[in-house]
Design a protein around this motif. Sequence first.
Motif, mmCIF file in Angstrom:
data_model
loop_
_atom_site.group_PDB
_atom_site.id
_atom_site.type_symbol
_atom_site.label_atom_id
_atom_site.label_comp_id
_atom_site.label_asym_id
_atom_site.label_seq_id
_atom_site.Cartn_x
_atom_site.Cartn_y
_atom_site.Cartn_z
ATOM 1 N N TYR A 32 46.717 48.386 39.848
ATOM 2 C CA TYR A 32 46.799 48.627 38.410
ATOM 3 C C TYR A 32 45.417 48.943 37.834
ATOM 4 O O TYR A 32 45.252 49.899 37.070
ATOM 5 N N LEU A 42 53.236 36.000 48.051
ATOM 6 C CA LEU A 42 53.493 36.511 46.699
ATOM 7 C C LEU A 42 52.197 36.647 45.909
ATOM 8 O O LEU A 42 52.002 37.626 45.178
ATOM 9 N N LEU A 43 51.316 35.649 46.062
ATOM 10 C CA LEU A 43 50.039 35.699 45.369
ATOM 11 C C LEU A 43 49.229 36.910 45.833
ATOM 12 O O LEU A 43 48.673 37.652 45.021
ATOM 13 N N GLU A 74 50.345 39.666 47.219
ATOM 14 C CA GLU A 74 51.001 40.882 46.736
ATOM 15 C C GLU A 74 50.686 41.123 45.260
ATOM 16 O O GLU A 74 50.403 42.240 44.846
ATOM 17 N N SER A 75 50.696 40.052 44.466
ATOM 18 C CA SER A 75 50.397 40.215 43.033
ATOM 19 C C SER A 75 48.950 40.647 42.826
ATOM 20 O O SER A 75 48.662 41.465 41.946
ATOM 21 N N LYS A 76 48.031 40.114 43.629
ATOM 22 C CA LYS A 76 46.623 40.498 43.503
ATOM 23 C C LYS A 76 46.419 41.956 43.930
ATOM 24 O O LYS A 76 45.648 42.689 43.306
ATOM 25 N N ASN A 103 48.684 44.281 43.683
ATOM 26 C CA ASN A 103 49.236 45.056 42.572
ATOM 27 C C ASN A 103 48.257 45.114 41.404
ATOM 28 O O ASN A 103 48.137 46.135 40.727
ATOM 29 N N GLU A 104 47.563 44.006 41.158
ATOM 30 C CA GLU A 104 46.577 43.987 40.083
ATOM 31 C C GLU A 104 45.416 44.942 40.383
ATOM 32 O O GLU A 104 44.952 45.668 39.505
#
Length: 195
Positions: free
Chosen positions: A61, A50-51, A53-55, A57-58
């Motif tokens: 972005y 999850l971490l 994936e979030s990075k 996505n960041e």
Amino acid sequence: MDSFNEDTRSIFSDTNGENSFYNESRFSIRTLNLIQRIIAKKSSSFTDALLIESKLNEILYNRLTLFSNKKVHLRKEYALQSHQKEAVMKASQFIVDHLDTYENVSKLAENFGINAVTLQNGFKKFFNKTVNEFVILARLEKARRLFEATDMTIGEIGFDIGITSKSYISKVFKARYGLTPRDYRNSRIKTLGFY
């Protein structure tokens, strides 16, 4: 998607991947740090996934924000594989070294193991010229140097650069350099003080 500029929307609306786009820019320090943190993560737990994936996505972005806020000129770009890039560069050197024996794009492409379209796209990418434009300019540049440094006749120079028509040499030489070969040679002689 309404907040994206038209160029960005065109990329994301191409859901079938029919077009390729190219944009070159640098990574910020922040993005580099995010990439390094992702690479450094060795664990494969659910929370680590999850971490990561979030990075990612960041990073996406950040790149989209940068891209959307700039007036970016997108150009359709033909992606070349490394062996194709190498073939294009070798073909360009072959042209320069063998102006008198250059035949045509298809034969040149065949000699370097790529197709003619790939060769043309590579020349457009690296030299901003078609293969034939590149050949003409290489021939003219060699002719210019020979007119400066030798007393070879226009026919001899034509033979050396692979152009048999003296009138064609004069025409394209004048279009490129603003003088006929004879006038160019005479102006160089005067400039160098031989008169």
